[in-house]
Design an enzyme around this catalytic site. Structure first.
Site, PDB file in Angstrom:
ATOM      1  N   THR A   1      78.167  37.225  39.868  1.00 29.96           N
ATOM      2  CA  THR A   1      77.407  37.355  41.117  1.00 29.96           C
ATOM      3  C   THR A   1      77.039  38.802  41.438  1.00 29.96           C
ATOM      4  O   THR A   1      76.338  39.054  42.414  1.00 29.96           O
ATOM      5  CB  THR A   1      78.224  36.796  42.307  1.00 29.96           C
ATOM      6  OG1 THR A   1      79.530  37.399  42.237  1.00 29.96           O
ATOM      7  CG2 THR A   1      78.351  35.295  42.242  1.00 29.96           C
TER       8      THR A   1
ATOM      9  N   VAL B   1      75.246  43.769  37.955  1.00 31.73           N
ATOM     10  CA  VAL B   1      75.234  43.755  36.488  1.00 31.73           C
ATOM     11  C   VAL B   1      75.265  42.312  35.988  1.00 31.73           C
ATOM     12  O   VAL B   1      74.587  41.952  35.022  1.00 31.73           O
ATOM     13  CB  VAL B   1      76.418  44.571  35.920  1.00 31.73           C
ATOM     14  CG1 VAL B   1      76.500  44.453  34.403  1.00 31.73           C
ATOM     15  CG2 VAL B   1      76.283  46.045  36.331  1.00 31.73           C
TER      16      VAL B   1
ATOM     17  N   CYS C   1      77.864  54.323  32.770  1.00 32.37           N
ATOM     18  CA  CYS C   1      76.389  54.286  32.724  1.00 32.37           C
ATOM     19  C   CYS C   1      75.748  55.648  32.433  1.00 32.37           C
ATOM     20  O   CYS C   1      74.860  55.755  31.577  1.00 32.37           O
ATOM     21  CB  CYS C   1      75.849  53.721  34.028  1.00 32.37           C
ATOM     22  SG  CYS C   1      76.566  54.478  35.492  1.00 32.37           S
TER      23      CYS C   1
ATOM     24  N   GLN D   1      72.367  59.974  40.609  1.00 35.87           N
ATOM     25  CA  GLN D   1      72.755  58.577  40.402  1.00 35.87           C
ATOM     26  C   GLN D   1      72.388  57.685  41.587  1.00 35.87           C
ATOM     27  O   GLN D   1      72.692  57.999  42.738  1.00 35.87           O
ATOM     28  CB  GLN D   1      74.264  58.504  40.120  1.00 35.87           C
ATOM     29  CG  GLN D   1      74.630  59.307  38.887  1.00 35.87           C
ATOM     30  CD  GLN D   1      76.075  59.180  38.468  1.00 35.87           C
ATOM     31  OE1 GLN D   1      76.659  60.155  38.002  1.00 35.87           O
ATOM     32  NE2 GLN D   1      76.683  58.005  38.598  1.00 35.87           N
TER      33      GLN D   1
ATOM     34  N   GLY E   1      74.589  51.987  40.954  1.00 33.23           N
ATOM     35  CA  GLY E   1      75.820  52.301  40.228  1.00 33.23           C
ATOM     36  C   GLY E   1      77.055  51.829  40.965  1.00 33.23           C
ATOM     37  O   GLY E   1      78.113  51.640  40.368  1.00 33.23           O
TER      38      GLY E   1
ATOM     39  N   LYS F   1      84.473  61.231  33.031  1.00 30.90           N
ATOM     40  CA  LYS F   1      84.061  60.138  32.137  1.00 30.90           C
ATOM     41  C   LYS F   1      82.975  60.645  31.190  1.00 30.90           C
ATOM     42  O   LYS F   1      82.977  60.340  29.997  1.00 30.90           O
ATOM     43  CB  LYS F   1      83.517  58.953  32.951  1.00 30.90           C
ATOM     44  CG  LYS F   1      84.587  58.137  33.640  1.00 30.90           C
ATOM     45  CD  LYS F   1      83.954  57.053  34.504  1.00 30.90           C
ATOM     46  CE  LYS F   1      85.000  56.368  35.351  1.00 30.90           C
ATOM     47  NZ  LYS F   1      84.408  55.453  36.347  1.00 30.90           N
TER      48      LYS F   1
ATOM     49  N   ARG G   1      75.317  61.413  43.826  1.00 27.54           N
ATOM     50  CA  ARG G   1      74.706  60.139  44.236  1.00 27.54           C
ATOM     51  C   ARG G   1      73.462  60.474  45.063  1.00 27.54           C
ATOM     52  O   ARG G   1      73.532  61.286  45.990  1.00 27.54           O
ATOM     53  CB  ARG G   1      75.715  59.375  45.101  1.00 27.54           C
ATOM     54  CG  ARG G   1      75.275  57.990  45.441  1.00 27.54           C
ATOM     55  CD  ARG G   1      75.427  57.009  44.319  1.00 27.54           C
ATOM     56  NE  ARG G   1      76.802  56.629  44.048  1.00 27.54           N
ATOM     57  CZ  ARG G   1      77.157  55.894  42.989  1.00 27.54           C
ATOM     58  NH1 ARG G   1      76.254  55.514  42.096  1.00 27.54           N
ATOM     59  NH2 ARG G   1      78.418  55.566  42.808  1.00 27.54           N
TER      60      ARG G   1
ATOM     61  N   HIS H   1      69.315  55.771  37.101  1.00 28.78           N
ATOM     62  CA  HIS H   1      69.894  57.111  37.221  1.00 28.78           C
ATOM     63  C   HIS H   1      69.012  58.124  36.485  1.00 28.78           C
ATOM     64  O   HIS H   1      68.314  57.781  35.531  1.00 28.78           O
ATOM     65  CB  HIS H   1      71.273  57.169  36.559  1.00 28.78           C
ATOM     66  CG  HIS H   1      72.332  56.359  37.238  1.00 28.78           C
ATOM     67  ND1 HIS H   1      72.170  55.742  38.452  1.00 28.78           N
ATOM     68  CD2 HIS H   1      73.613  56.091  36.851  1.00 28.78           C
ATOM     69  CE1 HIS H   1      73.303  55.128  38.774  1.00 28.78           C
ATOM     70  NE2 HIS H   1      74.192  55.316  37.814  1.00 28.78           N
TER      71      HIS H   1
ATOM     72  N   GLN I   1      70.256  52.073  35.101  1.00 31.08           N
ATOM     73  CA  GLN I   1      71.721  52.037  35.057  1.00 31.08           C
ATOM     74  C   GLN I   1      72.247  50.614  34.897  1.00 31.08           C
ATOM     75  O   GLN I   1      73.240  50.384  34.222  1.00 31.08           O
ATOM     76  CB  GLN I   1      72.251  52.714  36.328  1.00 31.08           C
ATOM     77  CG  GLN I   1      73.696  52.501  36.623  1.00 31.08           C
ATOM     78  CD  GLN I   1      73.930  51.196  37.328  1.00 31.08           C
ATOM     79  OE1 GLN I   1      73.132  50.778  38.151  1.00 31.08           O
ATOM     80  NE2 GLN I   1      75.028  50.535  37.001  1.00 31.08           N
TER      81      GLN I   1
END
Ligand code: A2P
Length: 347
Positions: A13, A16, A130, A157, A161, A214, A236, A243, A316
């Site tokens: 749901t 992604v 991402c 971003q 995201g 990351k 952000r 992105h 993204q």
């Protein structure tokens, strides 16, 4: 791919999840069965798959019986809990969360970069972060020709995201601000509409947030080298989807912008977008819904003889998440790797 597979989407749901459904359908992934899983909140909800509507089930201990492949995109703690259970039940899990990415026994895969890594999976394959995927797709083809020594990247971003609810929150904030009201914040710590802020993940002792680390650690793992120096600043921005990244690359020797452009023109997963007269370069609005990472504004770094500057925008939700996961699934199917090597490897 003559065989077909019983697939479950955990987090169906979400933003992604919706894209995973669309991609499995549009790319004709060989499905024997498709199970949609989410939290109890969503049990009974219906989601479109092609022209049919499929029901969502609350994930439970029996959800992974008779499932060959799980595409998980329901957050780190959900994956940590359910992925080992799915592997124990005999499924292979492609996990979009950060839960297993730096586990040395888990391959971290961008199919354009390290497709061979899928072969060593022991039940779980991690889909990278991402921003890392988008950068890896654009930098790898250059790194193949002349090794990159150092990357300095700043990201821009989008709300996507942080998931489907974050996108709705930003839209509501924009409406509130335009109506002269105070915007509400629930998912984001501060209003994102008409604003921007540094990525709100935990900050380490060196002052880098998790998202930035990351990019450092995952890129090294995907490229298979600890030698590349990387520094990232993740921001952000009030963009709904896709992105962007400003990337500075330092090579061991000079790399001309002309050669870099020629390489990227032919690179897998990249679309060169440059019209210098029109000042037309990659934009998130144009990257949204596209499979390719849009790359442009490739220019010599005037501050360093071995430096290049470039700019990219990439969807993204698509290449940064769902598409990369489906490409990994296609790789596994083609290589006949959709079997775990014994259950309960991950505790
Ligand atoms: P649900 O809609 O039932 O909350 P996004 O990242 O777009 O916000 O999506 C997150 C996805 O992860 C949703 O499908 C959400 O389902 C699912 N999810 C979140 N928490 C859980 C959980 N504890 N168990 C199962 N699914 C979860």
């Amino acid at each position: 791919m003559s065989q077909s597979y019983r697939v479950a989407i955990l987090g169906a749901t979400g933003a992604v999840g919706a894209e995973l459904l669309e991609l499995l359908h549009s790319r004709s992934f060989p499905l024997a069965d498709l199970k949609l899983l989410a939290s109890e909140r969503s049990a009974g909800a219906k989601l479109p798959f092609g022209s049919s509507m499929l029901s969502v089930e609350a994930v439970s201990d029996r959800s992974f019986d008779n499932v060959d492949l799980v595409l998980a995109s329901a957050g780190g703690s959900t994956s940590k809990y359910w992925a080992p259970k799915a592997v124990a039940a005999g499924a292979v899990v492609i996990d979009n969360s950060s839960a297993f990415r730096m586990d040395a026994t888990v391959p971290l895969v961008v199919p354009e970069v390290n497709p061979e890594a899928v072969a060593s999976h022991r039940g779980i394959i991690a889909n990278p972060n991402c921003t890392t995927i988008l950068m890896a797709v654009a930098v790898w083809p250059l790194h193949q020709v002349r090794p990159v020594k150092r990357i300095v990247v700043a990201t821009y971003q989008s709300a996507s995201g942080a998931g489907a609810r974050a996108m709705e929150e930003m839209k509501a904030q924009a409406r509130a601000i335009l109506a002269g009201e105070t915007p509400k914040t629930e998912i984001f710590p501060y209003p994102l509409a008409f604003n921007l802020f540094p990525h709100n993940t935990a900050i380490n002792e060196l002052g880098y947030c998790e998202e930035e680390m990351k990019m450092v650690n995952e890129t090294r793992k995907i490229f298979g080298t600890e030698e590349i120096k990387i520094s990232a600043t993740c921001i952000r921005v009030p963009v709904l989807r896709a992105h962007s990244e400003a990337i500075n690359l330092e090579f061991a020797e000079p790399f001309s912008a002309i050669e870099a452009r020629d390489i990227l023109k032919q690179a897998k997963g990249v679309k060169l977008v440059e019209d210098w007269q029109a000042n037309y370069f990659p934009m998130p609005a144009e990257a949204s819904g596209k499979d390719e990472v849009l790359v442009g504004r490739i220019r010599q770094d005037i501050s360093h003889p071995c430096g290049l500057e470039m700019w990219l925008s990439g969807d993204q939700i698509r290449k940064g998440a769902a598409l990369n996961a489906v490409q990994i699934a296609e790789l596994l199917a083609t290589k006949k790797l959709l079997q775990t090597q014994g259950a309960a490897v991950y505790k």
